[in-house]
Design a protein around this motif. Structure first.
Motif, short mmCIF file in Angstrom:
data_model
loop_
_atom_site.label_atom_id
_atom_site.label_comp_id
_atom_site.label_asym_id
_atom_site.label_seq_id
_atom_site.Cartn_x
_atom_site.Cartn_y
_atom_site.Cartn_z
N GLN A 535 39.67 35.89 29.77
CA GLN A 535 38.44 35.08 29.79
C GLN A 535 37.50 35.56 30.89
O GLN A 535 36.31 35.68 30.70
CB GLN A 535 38.79 33.62 30.00
N GLN A 536 38.09 35.89 32.04
CA GLN A 536 37.27 36.34 33.16
C GLN A 536 36.62 37.67 32.81
O GLN A 536 35.43 37.88 33.05
CB GLN A 536 38.14 36.47 34.41
N LEU A 537 37.42 38.58 32.20
CA LEU A 537 36.87 39.87 31.81
C LEU A 537 35.69 39.69 30.88
O LEU A 537 34.66 40.33 31.03
CB LEU A 537 37.96 40.68 31.10
N LYS A 538 35.87 38.76 29.94
CA LYS A 538 34.84 38.52 28.95
C LYS A 538 33.57 38.02 29.63
O LYS A 538 32.46 38.49 29.33
CB LYS A 538 35.36 37.49 27.95
N GLU A 539 33.74 37.11 30.58
CA GLU A 539 32.56 36.55 31.23
C GLU A 539 31.85 37.59 32.09
O GLU A 539 30.63 37.63 32.13
CB GLU A 539 32.96 35.33 32.07
N GLU A 540 32.66 38.41 32.75
CA GLU A 540 32.02 39.45 33.56
C GLU A 540 31.22 40.41 32.69
O GLU A 540 30.12 40.81 33.03
CB GLU A 540 33.10 40.22 34.35
N GLU A 541 31.80 40.74 31.51
CA GLU A 541 31.08 41.61 30.58
C GLU A 541 29.77 40.97 30.15
O GLU A 541 28.73 41.61 30.12
CB GLU A 541 31.93 41.85 29.34
N ASP A 542 29.85 39.68 29.84
CA ASP A 542 28.65 38.98 29.40
C ASP A 542 27.56 39.07 30.45
O ASP A 542 26.40 39.31 30.15
CB ASP A 542 28.96 37.49 29.14
N GLU A 543 27.98 38.90 31.71
CA GLU A 543 27.00 38.88 32.78
C GLU A 543 26.37 40.26 32.94
O GLU A 543 25.18 40.39 33.12
CB GLU A 543 27.65 38.42 34.08
N GLN A 544 27.24 41.29 32.87
CA GLN A 544 26.75 42.66 32.98
C GLN A 544 25.72 42.94 31.89
O GLN A 544 24.65 43.48 32.14
CB GLN A 544 27.91 43.67 32.82
N SER A 545 26.06 42.52 30.67
CA SER A 545 25.18 42.87 29.55
C SER A 545 23.87 42.10 29.62
O SER A 545 22.89 42.48 29.00
CB SER A 545 25.89 42.60 28.22
N ASN A 546 23.83 41.02 30.39
CA ASN A 546 22.57 40.31 30.58
C ASN A 546 21.61 41.14 31.42
O ASN A 546 20.42 40.88 31.45
CB ASN A 546 22.79 38.98 31.27
N GLY A 547 22.16 42.10 32.13
CA GLY A 547 21.34 43.03 32.90
C GLY A 547 20.64 42.40 34.07
O GLY A 547 19.62 42.90 34.54
N ARG A 548 21.17 41.29 34.58
CA ARG A 548 20.48 40.74 35.74
C ARG A 548 21.39 40.67 36.95
O ARG A 548 21.17 39.94 37.87
CB ARG A 548 19.86 39.39 35.45
#
Lengths: 555, 405
Positions: A535-548
């Motif tokens: 879950q943490q990996l997934k959230e970190e990926e999400d944040e990265q892909s937001n590009g902010r």
């Protein structure tokens, strides 16, 4: 419905997501996911399985947590509305509720009253909301606890690969000596007070399973509590009354069928000293007196059995007690509380009949304001007859003298004074507080005020509440369940060996950081890698892909 | 006897001093935590970032501050002869202390410095807010003379303190994760929370500023019952009382007059605080050139939102049973003894029930409907608003059996 057979051989009830025994995902959705839904361990719940009959529909409606939460929110919102203006029970009782709300709060108050919000908590719809919450509690709990209990009881140690790899925390480690790794892990978990089970090279370490029952236990407590609240409406369960007792007098206690009597031996009010060194400044700022104690020295009596009906009862003293706020007198399921008082209530009044011309007193009469005599004979042909008595005098709407109540807060009399000069019809005089008027003609005699005797009156609330044991039991069960469910977390770690590979997966019902801490400690001792948190990996990926994630050059 | 009396008041003085010391220790702790979060990271010999020691120093100061708060509590207890939680000043101060205790517990579990950076200022604010109310020792009315005063009030305050940590962590989560480059509802509401905090600070500053100036303006006015009465303002009257005439010379005349049913002096204070808060807020915006949340956000980059989310949930999981026990169960037992009935729909009782229901809904949403992260954080904020509403508004505005202050 048919049962589903898993490849491990276990027969699962229809609607099961994860095999109750080995955990293998049985549905396509779960087979394709990277993480399985571990809520209730993937058991078949009645509400998720059947939807045909009306009973099913009702069951499904009330078993839904969404509905449960909606009911909670509805109760929350409506309860808050009830605090906008005071409820009916807190407004003065001398004006009608309709008028009070209009006078005090204008249009808003009128609307409030019209909608029935002045008695919100006793309204049928508020009670219906509470009742539906109770139903929701029962059904939602049954729907979950029965299958959950079964699955946790029947769970196997060795779990299916598909189950392990789809856990939120999952890792694969290579080990040169897997045998030793397993032994180390086993020791580690045993030392950490886990319940460790082994089964052909697999390991299940489990801790605090009992915490899973917490929510259901607290729901049972709430149901008992709500049932207890409902019992109040059965006759005989609940008494709420008030008895006023004057100093030195004995009154029957309402609700006891004339069996118990209470005597007020003494009542007093103590005030704090305004010049007190410690509290003085605060009292002077508030510029008011502060009461230290209200106290009734009371004696409780019980009627002698077998006494004649109607005759003055024979009373036996049961006990005496100083009744204060916070210190009620208790007897036989009843409690008497110090809840109200009145000091210096008029009790007896003395008046003398005097000759106006000579100012000579003919004689003095003492009137018991609670039990006035019809006639007082002063001798020598002088007597006073009470023509009318108004204990709490006022002029009514037609301008006629009348009384507000039977309590002598403002006593007034019409006397008929007989004397040798007026022995036929007497002279009429109206006497009240600060009033003394002749009624027909100018009188030769008058009644003049001599003195008044006062008494303190204590107001005791009489309470019997047989629902309390239910509330105590319900409240205790609730609290036990709440603590049981809140202060522990149910953790499970599965370890399975495949030759030189050791698979490890972990699940907890809450507080994942603590489980991770456990894994880090395990890793130090056994060289097993710390499993990844998907879950943490997934959230970190999400944040990265937001590009902010600008990071500001930090970290 | 006289000697003993003097001893008592001396004790009250000691108590006040201990609280002052505690206040400054909390201030130092706040600064330490702020430095630990914003300052340079130290590296150990292997070159790994190990953070710095400021967090630990801050933690030590928090514990010290807590010890002095407890010292204040005990000495005041001795001075008054009863547990000091019976009016607004005492209760609110105690709430600040329990908030600190809750922080000490949760920091012990998670070691997150940023939690200190947010919690300690809240402790400071709560204690400063408390001292706005009259601090004299007050005698206990008969209903309060009971051992249940200790049990019920302290447990409730502890529960509320722990639940408030959930708010601090929720706030951190929101500031950490919201996108402040956009203008949307979320940013607006987060800025609204920041504005509310700024207003609270303004309220405390203004209050002390005018007290220092010894500002007093007395009005004669017509009260609710239609009788003539007097009211003293401690701040210049923007909102005057109903049909009020200024009795003190040289003071400001009110701009508008309020109706009789409103406590115009309190309303005036609220207007002052909100107005000054607005000015301070926009000054800060001007200086920072971005939303306040956006200005803090870079400091929180190193923090894992997941951990903060768990801290907030943990705080609520710990605090909810404590609050339920103190605010509902003990409350009911005492109400049965003192007020003859365990439940009477008094506004404070109802709002305790509302707090209970709200956090019950939170737990169900989180456990069964998967409300983690941002939604959970918003709920924590709302929960704190309900607690504060029950503390301030229900006590001061809605009259009931619980209004002591």
């Amino acid at each position: 419905m048919e049962k589903q057979k898993c490849e491990c051989g276990h027969l699962n009830p229809y609607g099961t997501h994860l095999c109750e025994s080995c955990g293998k995902p049985l549905e396509e959705k779960d087979k394709n996911a990277t993480m399985v839904d571990m809520r209730y361990d993937g058991v078949a719940r009645r509400s998720q399985t059947y939807n045909k009959k009306i009973v099913d529909r009702i069951w499904n409606f009330f078993s839904s947590v969404k509905i449960g939460i909606s009911i909670i929110i509805l109760i929350l919102v409506t309860s808050s509305i009830g605090t906008i203006f005071p409820q009916e029970m807190y407004i003065p009782s001398n004006v009608s509720a309709a008028q009070h709300y209009e006078n005090e709060y204008g249009i808003a108050g009128q609307v409030y009253y019209t909608l029935g919000f002045h008695n919100l908590y006793g309204s049928w719809w508020y009670m219906a909301l509470i009742a539906s919450l109770g139903i929701s509690l029962i059904i939602a709990s049954l729907d979950r606890v029965v299958p959950l209990y079964r699955v946790l009881k029947h769970q196997r140690v060795s779990r299916n690969e598909g189950f392990l790899s789809r856990q939120r925390m999952f890792g694969v480690s290579h080990s040169e000596d897997p045998e030793q790794t397993m032994t180390d892990a086993k020791q580690f978990f045993a030392r950490k007070k886990y319940n460790v089970r082994e089964e052909n090279g697999s390991l299940l370490a489990e801790k605090n399973r009992f915490t899973r029952w917490g929510p259901y236990i607290n729901h049972i407590g709430l149901i008992v509590f709500l049932t207890g609240c409902m019992l109040r409406f059965f006759p005989g369960m609940y008494v709420d009354d008030l008895v006023w007792v004057r100093e030195g007098e004995t009154e029957v206690i309402p609700g006891t069928d004339g069996e118990y009597f209470i005597e007020n031996d003494e009542f007093f009010v103590d005030l704090y000293d305004e010049n007190d060194e410690v509290f003085g400044p605060a009292m002077q700022r508030a510029s008011g007196q502060t009461v230290e104690t209200y106290q009734t020295n009371a004696i409780l009596y019980q009627r002698e059995e077998g006494g004649t009906v109607g005759a003055e009862p024979d009373l036996n003293e049961v006990k005496s007690k100083e009744i204060e706020v916070n210190h009620p007198l208790r007897f036989n399921n009843f409690s008497l509380y110090q809840s109200d008082y009145k000091v210096n209530e008029f009790n007896k009044m003395s008046l003398s009949m005097t000759d106006r011309e000579t100012d000579e007193s003919i004689g003095t009469i003492e009137i018991d304001l609670f039990d006035p005599q019809a006639e007082y004979d002063l001798g020598d042909g002088y007597r006073v007859v009470i023509d009318s008595y108004f204990p709490n005098f006022e002029f009514d709407d037609e301008g006629e003298p009348s009384t507000v109540s039977d309590i002598p807060d403002n006593p007034a009399f019409i006397f008929q004074m007989f004397s040798p000069e007026h022995d036929e019809d007497g002279e009429y005089s109206f006497v009240g507080i600060q009033r003394n008027e002749d009624i027909f003609n100018e009188n030769d005699y008058q009644m003049s005020f001599e003195g008044v005797e006062t008494k303190d009156v204590t107001g005791l609330t009489v309470r019997k509440d047989l629902t309390l044991p239910f509330l105590i039991v319900g409240g205790s069960i609730f609290m036990i369940g709440l603590v049981q469910g809140s202060y522990w977390s149910h953790r499970r770690v599965w370890i399975r060996r495949f030759d030189n590979e050791v698979w490890i997966a972990g699940h907890t019902n809450k507080h994942w950081e603590s489980l991770k801490k456990e894994f880090r400690a395990l890793s130090k001792e056994t060289k097993l890698d710390v499993p990844e948190d998907k879950q943490q990996l997934k959230e970190e990926e999400d944040e990265q892909s937001n590009g902010r994630d600008d990071g500001n050059g930090r970290n | 006897m006289n000697n003993q009396m003097e001893g008592m008041t001396a004790m009250a003085e000691i108590s006040a001093n201990l609280l002052l010391i505690a206040f400054f220790l909390y201030l130092i702790a706040t600064i330490c935590f702020a430095v630990s979060v914003t300052g340079r990271k130290w590296r150990d010999k292997q070159g790994d970032v190990i953070g710095n020691r400021w967090g630990t120093v801050g933690y030590v100061f928090s514990i010290l501050g807590f010890c002095f708060s407890v010292g204040y509590f005990i000495t005041r207890w001795i001075a008054a002869g009863h547990v000091p939680v019976s009016n607004m000043f005492e209760y609110t101060t105690f709430l600040g202390t329990t908030l600190c205790l809750a922080f000490i517990i949760l920091y012990g579990i998670y070691r997150t410095n940023v939690l200190g950076m947010f919690t300690m200022p809240i402790v400071l604010l709560v204690i400063a807010f408390a001292s706005v109310f009259p601090t004299e020792l007050e005698p206990l009315i008969p209903a309060l003379q009971s051992n249940w005063l200790k049990i019920h009030v302290t447990t409730t305050a502890l529960g509320q303190g722990i639940l408030s940590i959930g708010f601090a962590a929720g706030l951190i989560y929101l500031i950490r994760t919201l996108d402040f480059t956009k203008r949307n509802k979320k940013v607006f509401w987060l800025e609204f929370i920041m504005y509310s905090l700024v207003s609270l600070v303004s309220f405390i500053i203004i209050r002390y500023a005018f007290e220092l100036l010894q500002y007093q303006a007395t009005f004669e006015y017509v009260n609710e019952a239609g009788e003539s009465a007097e009211m003293t303002y401690n701040m210049p009257a923007l909102l005057g009382p109903n049909e009020g005439t200024l009795l003190t010379n040289g003071m400001m005349e009110p701009l508008i007059s309020m109706p009789a049913w409103l406590r115009s002096d309190d309303a005036n204070t609220v207007i002052w605080s909100l107005g000054a808060g607005l000015i301070f807020y926009f000054l800060l915006r001007l200086v920072l050139r971005k939303p306040l949340g956006g200005a803090i956000q870079p400091l929180l980059r190193g923090i894992s939102p997941d951990t903060v989310d768990e801290v907030s949930y943990r705080a609520i999981a710990i605090g909810f049973p404590v609050f339920t026990l103190g605010g509902l169960i003990f409350a009911m037992i005492w109400a049965q003894i003192a007020w003859t009935r365990f439940w009477g729909w008094d506004p404070k009782e109802v709002w305790a029930l509302i707090t209970f229901l709200f956090y019950a809904a939170y737990l169900h949403l989180r456990l069964s409907r998967g409300w983690h992260g941002e939604r959970s954080a918003w709920l924590c904020v709302i929960g704190f608003v309900i607690i504060m509403f029950n503390l301030v508004f229900v006590n001061l505005v809605i009259a009931g059996l619980h209004s002591y202050a």
